[in-house]
Design a protein around this motif. Structure first.
Motif, mmCIF file in Angstrom:
data_model
loop_
_atom_site.group_PDB
_atom_site.id
_atom_site.type_symbol
_atom_site.label_atom_id
_atom_site.label_comp_id
_atom_site.label_asym_id
_atom_site.label_seq_id
_atom_site.Cartn_x
_atom_site.Cartn_y
_atom_site.Cartn_z
ATOM 1 N N ARG A 1 18.132 -44.362 64.351
ATOM 2 C CA ARG A 1 18.867 -44.599 63.097
ATOM 3 C C ARG A 1 17.939 -44.845 61.908
ATOM 4 N NH1 ARG A 1 23.669 -48.617 64.591
ATOM 5 N NH2 ARG A 1 24.706 -47.369 66.165
ATOM 6 N N GLY A 2 16.640 -44.768 62.150
ATOM 7 C CA GLY A 2 15.694 -44.986 61.055
ATOM 8 C C GLY A 2 14.791 -46.171 61.342
ATOM 9 N N VAL B 1 19.799 -58.139 61.214
ATOM 10 C CA VAL B 1 20.290 -56.920 61.844
ATOM 11 C C VAL B 1 20.070 -57.026 63.346
ATOM 12 C CG1 VAL B 1 20.152 -54.399 61.735
ATOM 13 C CG2 VAL B 1 19.274 -55.760 59.856
ATOM 14 N N SER B 2 21.073 -56.610 64.129
ATOM 15 C CA SER B 2 20.892 -56.540 65.587
ATOM 16 C C SER B 2 20.451 -55.133 65.946
ATOM 17 C CB SER B 2 22.206 -56.839 66.310
ATOM 18 O OG SER B 2 22.580 -58.169 66.075
ATOM 19 N N VAL B 3 19.314 -55.037 66.626
ATOM 20 C CA VAL B 3 18.790 -53.716 66.980
ATOM 21 C C VAL B 3 18.910 -53.555 68.490
ATOM 22 C CG1 VAL B 3 16.854 -52.144 66.699
ATOM 23 C CG2 VAL B 3 17.101 -54.065 65.141
#
Ligand code: BT5
Length: 309
Positions: free
Chosen positions: A270-271, A295-297
């Motif tokens: 996703r980048g 952010v949850s990755v």
């Protein structure tokens, strides 16, 4: 056949025991006992014949039967001197319904990492894949990857080498952060139920660094050759304990983490996400504080941007 050989190993391990007693105990002929003993000797077990009978005096440091013998966890083994990839073989076994089977190899010809990257697997390493049928929804399987990473790190620590974990799946030397082991989890299942999970663990044990990529390191380099049987026993016993106590997995991972409280850059499909890694949450998501938001990755490659203080 493995079961008979394991029973013989148990008996001669507590020996000495005579051939006739062994035959009676296992309900096989004396000729069969002799054949099994010879086969075990060929596999590298040292079984001495003393006046009172057979006695086991040494176990090989690697091999399927060698590792199954004396292991305090419910796994059975398929061993290969050389195989293309233990994960590929484990997937076949998973398709056939196998559970708690470990495919173990001394060398791999086409070992692989995530996203089909090549994984160097020269002879002397620990290349193994666990076939599991966990009672978990597929979204929770990353927890098992973390459990395998924790188990690997703890087993290495018992050999006297300090390591830490890089999210999501790398075991690194604690001081210079070179890669000692990696984990590749693959699975098959429906939306709500896993049919099998394969956890592949690659650990550079008794191999030369020259045979590995530049960023890698081996145990041989750090402390000389290790007893792989001892290491695999620790690893599988730790893993078995963790999977039976899933609430302990994240706390154990946090304790070993090199990634937390660090500036990181995550490269994902996703980048790119850059920020400070602040925590990990169920089922294994890294929480990154970008300065604007948390952010949850869930997946990606993690780069540690600054060295540890
Ligand atoms: C991994 O992938 O770290 C997962 C590696 C899993 C290997 C095991 S061995 C048993 C089982 N059977 C298999 O076929 N695979 C599993 P990843 O995070 O994508 O890292 C791959 C990268 O690590 C490569 O692109 C190289 O840069 C580096 N690498 C390759 N071989 C290495 C090695 N032996 N030690 C350390 N780093 C290596």
């Amino acid at each position: 056949m493995n079961e008979t050989r394991l029973a013989i190993l148990e008996a001669v391990g507590n020996g000495p025991i005579s051939g006739p007693d062994l035959a009676r105990r296992l309900d096989i002929s004396r000729a069969a006992v002799w054949k099994h003993i010879e086969a075990l000797r060929e596999e590298g077990f040292v079984i001495e014949s003393v006046d009172e009978g057979y006695a086991l005096t040494s176990v090989p440091e690697y091999g399927g039967l060698a590792i199954e013998y004396g292991l305090d966890a419910p796994f059975s083994f398929e061993y290969h001197e050389t195989i293309e990839s233990t994960n590929s073989r484990a997937q076949e076994l998973g398709d056939d319904g196998a559970e708690d089977v470990v495919v173990l190899a001394d060398a791999q010809e086409t070992g692989r990492g995530r996203l089909d990257r090549a994984w160097a697997s020269p002879s002397g390493g620990i290349w193994m894949s666990l076939v599991l049928q966990p009672d978990l929804p597929p979204a929770h399987t990353p927890l098992l990857t973390l459990a395998a990473a924790v188990a690997t790190a703890r087993a290495i620590d018992k050999m006297g080498v300090k390591v830490g974990l890089k999210w999501p799946n790398d075991v690194l030397l604690a001081d210079n952060e070179r890669k000692l082991a990696g984990i590749l989890t693959e699975m098959e299942g429906e939306a709500d139920q896993v049919s099998w999970v394969v956890i592949g663990i690659g650990l550079n044990a008794n191999v030369d660094t020259n045979d590995l990529p530049r960023e890698a390191v081996s145990l041989r380099d750090e402390i000389g050759d290790v007893n792989r049987r001892e290491l695999v026993h620790h690893l599988l016993e730790e893993f078995d304990t963790l999977r039976n106590n899933p609430d302990n997995i994240l706390p154990a991972w946090r304790k070993l983490a090199l990634t937390l409280n660090r500036q990181v850059r995550i490269d994902s499909s996703r980048g790119e996400i850059t920020g400070k890694a602040v925590d990990i949450s169920v089922p294994g998501a890294l929480i990154v504080d970008t300065g604007e938001e948390q952010v949850s990755v869930y997946a990606g490659d993690c780069n540690h941007l600054r060295p540890l203080n």
